[in-house]
Scaffold this motif. Structure first.
Motif, PDB file in Angstrom:
ATOM      1  N   THR A  84       0.862  -1.167   0.000  1.00  0.00           N
ATOM      2  CA  THR A  84       0.000   0.000   0.000  1.00  0.00           C
ATOM      3  C   THR A  84       0.900   1.219   0.000  1.00  0.00           C
ATOM      4  O   THR A  84       1.957   1.222   0.638  1.00  0.00           O
ATOM      5  CB  THR A  84      -0.946   0.020   1.220  1.00  0.00           C
ATOM      6  N   ALA A  85       0.501   2.237  -0.738  1.00  0.00           N
ATOM      7  CA  ALA A  85       1.350   3.426  -0.842  1.00  0.00           C
ATOM      8  C   ALA A  85       1.359   4.228   0.438  1.00  0.00           C
ATOM      9  O   ALA A  85       2.322   4.940   0.726  1.00  0.00           O
ATOM     10  CB  ALA A  85       0.879   4.302  -2.007  1.00  0.00           C
ATOM     11  N   GLY A  86       0.287   4.132   1.221  1.00  0.00           N
ATOM     12  CA  GLY A  86       0.193   4.903   2.452  1.00  0.00           C
ATOM     13  C   GLY A  86      -0.073   4.022   3.649  1.00  0.00           C
ATOM     14  O   GLY A  86       0.725   3.150   3.990  1.00  0.00           O
ATOM     15  N   LEU A  87      -1.232   4.233   4.286  1.00  0.00           N
ATOM     16  CA  LEU A  87      -1.664   3.433   5.438  1.00  0.00           C
ATOM     17  C   LEU A  87      -3.008   2.810   5.091  1.00  0.00           C
ATOM     18  O   LEU A  87      -3.903   3.493   4.585  1.00  0.00           O
ATOM     19  CB  LEU A  87      -1.801   4.289   6.699  1.00  0.00           C
ATOM     20  N   LEU A 115      -8.138  12.057   5.267  1.00  0.00           N
ATOM     21  CA  LEU A 115      -6.690  12.003   5.068  1.00  0.00           C
ATOM     22  C   LEU A 115      -6.369  11.204   3.806  1.00  0.00           C
ATOM     23  O   LEU A 115      -6.676  10.005   3.726  1.00  0.00           O
ATOM     24  CB  LEU A 115      -6.004  11.372   6.283  1.00  0.00           C
ATOM     25  N   PRO A 116      -5.723  11.806   2.817  1.00  0.00           N
ATOM     26  CA  PRO A 116      -5.499  11.113   1.543  1.00  0.00           C
ATOM     27  C   PRO A 116      -4.543   9.935   1.637  1.00  0.00           C
ATOM     28  O   PRO A 116      -4.572   9.051   0.776  1.00  0.00           O
ATOM     29  CB  PRO A 116      -4.930  12.222   0.640  1.00  0.00           C
ATOM     30  N   GLN A 117      -3.693   9.896   2.666  1.00  0.00           N
ATOM     31  CA  GLN A 117      -2.740   8.799   2.791  1.00  0.00           C
ATOM     32  C   GLN A 117      -3.363   7.537   3.385  1.00  0.00           C
ATOM     33  O   GLN A 117      -2.712   6.489   3.454  1.00  0.00           O
ATOM     34  CB  GLN A 117      -1.529   9.211   3.629  1.00  0.00           C
ATOM     35  N   VAL A 118      -4.626   7.624   3.822  1.00  0.00           N
ATOM     36  CA  VAL A 118      -5.306   6.477   4.429  1.00  0.00           C
ATOM     37  C   VAL A 118      -6.314   5.905   3.443  1.00  0.00           C
ATOM     38  O   VAL A 118      -7.162   6.628   2.914  1.00  0.00           O
ATOM     39  CB  VAL A 118      -6.021   6.883   5.731  1.00  0.00           C
ATOM     40  N   GLY A 153       2.596   0.916   4.354  1.00  0.00           N
ATOM     41  CA  GLY A 153       3.476   0.623   3.229  1.00  0.00           C
ATOM     42  C   GLY A 153       4.512   1.716   3.065  1.00  0.00           C
ATOM     43  O   GLY A 153       5.441   1.844   3.842  1.00  0.00           O
ATOM     44  N   GLY A 154       4.315   2.561   2.032  1.00  0.00           N
ATOM     45  CA  GLY A 154       5.314   3.574   1.720  1.00  0.00           C
ATOM     46  C   GLY A 154       5.047   4.942   2.302  1.00  0.00           C
ATOM     47  O   GLY A 154       5.595   5.930   1.807  1.00  0.00           O
ATOM     48  N   ALA A 155       4.226   5.026   3.315  1.00  0.00           N
ATOM     49  CA  ALA A 155       3.887   6.333   3.896  1.00  0.00           C
ATOM     50  C   ALA A 155       5.124   7.033   4.435  1.00  0.00           C
ATOM     51  O   ALA A 155       6.008   6.406   5.017  1.00  0.00           O
ATOM     52  CB  ALA A 155       2.858   6.165   5.002  1.00  0.00           C
ATOM     53  N   SER A 156       5.169   8.346   4.247  1.00  0.00           N
ATOM     54  CA  SER A 156       6.285   9.137   4.757  1.00  0.00           C
ATOM     55  C   SER A 156       6.153   9.310   6.266  1.00  0.00           C
ATOM     56  O   SER A 156       5.063   9.139   6.832  1.00  0.00           O
ATOM     57  CB  SER A 156       6.302  10.512   4.086  1.00  0.00           C
ATOM     58  N   PRO A 157       7.249   9.666   6.948  1.00  0.00           N
ATOM     59  CA  PRO A 157       7.144   9.944   8.379  1.00  0.00           C
ATOM     60  C   PRO A 157       6.082  10.990   8.701  1.00  0.00           C
ATOM     61  O   PRO A 157       5.330  10.850   9.667  1.00  0.00           O
ATOM     62  CB  PRO A 157       8.552  10.430   8.749  1.00  0.00           C
ATOM     63  N   ARG A 158       6.011  12.035   7.886  1.00  0.00           N
ATOM     64  CA  ARG A 158       5.019  13.082   8.124  1.00  0.00           C
ATOM     65  C   ARG A 158       3.601  12.542   7.978  1.00  0.00           C
ATOM     66  O   ARG A 158       2.706  12.878   8.778  1.00  0.00           O
ATOM     67  CB  ARG A 158       5.223  14.240   7.143  1.00  0.00           C
ATOM     68  N   GLN A 159       3.361  11.703   6.981  1.00  0.00           N
ATOM     69  CA  GLN A 159       2.024  11.141   6.773  1.00  0.00           C
ATOM     70  C   GLN A 159       1.604  10.241   7.931  1.00  0.00           C
ATOM     71  O   GLN A 159       0.460  10.285   8.379  1.00  0.00           O
ATOM     72  CB  GLN A 159       1.990  10.364   5.455  1.00  0.00           C
ATOM     73  N   PRO A 218       6.377   2.965   9.852  1.00  0.00           N
ATOM     74  CA  PRO A 218       5.596   3.347  11.026  1.00  0.00           C
ATOM     75  C   PRO A 218       6.457   3.840  12.189  1.00  0.00           C
ATOM     76  O   PRO A 218       6.044   4.746  12.922  1.00  0.00           O
ATOM     77  CB  PRO A 218       4.834   2.070  11.391  1.00  0.00           C
ATOM     78  N   ILE A 219       7.658   3.286  12.365  1.00  0.00           N
ATOM     79  CA  ILE A 219       8.531   3.779  13.438  1.00  0.00           C
ATOM     80  C   ILE A 219       8.901   5.236  13.194  1.00  0.00           C
ATOM     81  O   ILE A 219       8.818   6.074  14.096  1.00  0.00           O
ATOM     82  CB  ILE A 219       9.804   2.923  13.567  1.00  0.00           C
ATOM     83  N   ASN A 220       9.309   5.552  11.966  1.00  0.00           N
ATOM     84  CA  ASN A 220       9.697   6.933  11.668  1.00  0.00           C
ATOM     85  C   ASN A 220       8.547   7.900  11.955  1.00  0.00           C
ATOM     86  O   ASN A 220       8.757   8.993  12.495  1.00  0.00           O
ATOM     87  CB  ASN A 220      10.142   7.060  10.213  1.00  0.00           C
ATOM     88  N   GLY A 221       7.337   7.495  11.594  1.00  0.00           N
ATOM     89  CA  GLY A 221       6.191   8.348  11.885  1.00  0.00           C
ATOM     90  C   GLY A 221       5.960   8.523  13.374  1.00  0.00           C
ATOM     91  O   GLY A 221       5.655   9.629  13.838  1.00  0.00           O
ATOM     92  N   LEU A 222       6.110   7.441  14.121  1.00  0.00           N
ATOM     93  CA  LEU A 222       5.978   7.536  15.574  1.00  0.00           C
ATOM     94  C   LEU A 222       7.033   8.463  16.146  1.00  0.00           C
ATOM     95  O   LEU A 222       6.750   9.266  17.050  1.00  0.00           O
ATOM     96  CB  LEU A 222       6.097   6.150  16.208  1.00  0.00           C
TER      97      LEU A 222
END
Length: 265
Positions: A84-87, A115-118, A153-159, A218-222
């Motif tokens: 998945t490109a996001g979450l 939220l577009p990333q979800v 999947g590929g979600a950015s830390p900010r997303q 997910p760690i980077n986002g946390l």
């Protein structure tokens, strides 16, 4: 009709029979080193319990004082099978395990609709073990909670951080990130690599890559959200499969971390 995700790695990653599973988890929790930390978030590994269960128990044992307080768990884990490109949300109403049924938090899920990333992507969850293996531990240590499960999947830390901050809540909400660390290195090299990854997490460095942790996204986002919210990271346990049940020629690394809310000075 209620839509339920059935367990897919019960009997493989962990016992498929409820009483045996409950007994194994109880033994691992009893063996975990005590801590006085009160976590807002944890990181725990997701391999077969024979390998990573004792390390995961080090994180889950810290939740014992919160048994009656926590009512919602936001659970994030990396995708291993379907991208998945996001979450991705699972598009179901509940998850089943040998210990019973966990209902999803529909209200919290609705709050992510803009939220577009979800996205809703049942395929990303159907065969995914990274979230499933955390649920029996949660069922063992918490009294009654609802779940927001997100396959990343590929979600950015900010997303990822944006989603976490949307769901942050108060003391009733726990955030769990599922991740192993290094993969298939010799024992000594893995210990060195995982120590470096642990140091990055403790300093809230949100630049982890897949070689450091399969759940790096997910760690980077946390870690970004933890910085925004003033959390402090603590290392609870750092071992690998060579320390638990595997040989030391090619090991997988596991870490348990807790994130606590620091008092405002």
């Amino acid at each position: 009709m209620l839509q339920v995700r059935a367990p897919v790695v019960a009997g493989m990653f962990y016992p498929g029979e409820g009483s045996a599973l409950k007994g194994d988890i109880a033994a691992m929790l009893a063996a975990a080193k005590p801590t006085e930390l009160i976590p807002k978030a944890i990181i725990a590994p997701h391999a077969g319990y024979i390998y990573s269960g004792p390390i995961a128990a080090s994180a889950y044992a810290a939740l014992a004082p919160l048994r009656e307080r926590i009512r919602r768990v936001v659970l994030l884990g990396p995708v291993h099978r379907v991208w998945t490109a996001g979450l991705a949300l699972p598009g179901v109403d509940a998850f089943d395990t040998p210990l019973g049924r966990v209902e999803l938090d529909r209200e919290a899920i609705r709050s992510l609709a803009d939220l577009p990333q979800v996205e809703t992507n049942p395929a990303a969850h159907a065969m995914e073990h990274s979230l499933e293996v955390q649920l029996p531990f949660l069922q063992a240590v918490l009294a009654d909670f609802k779940l927001v499960p997100l396959a990343v999947g590929g979600a950015s830390p900010r997303q990822v951080a944006e989603v976490l901050e949307r769901l942050w809540g108060g003391p009733e909400t726990l955030i769990v990130v599922s991740s192993d660390l290094s993969h298939y290195q010799p024992y000594a090299l893995a210990r060195q690599a995982d120590a470096g990854t642990a140091e990055a997490i403790l300093h809230l460095r949100s630049d982890l890559v897949g070689e450091m942790a399969c759940g790096c996204h997910p760690i980077n986002g946390l870690l970004v959200a933890a910085g925004h919210k003033g959390l402090k990271a603590h290392l609870l346990d750092l071992r690998n499969s060579g320390d638990t049940a595997g040989d030391r020629a090619r090991v997988v690394g596991y870490g348990a971390f807790a994130f606590t809310e620091e008092p405002v000075s």
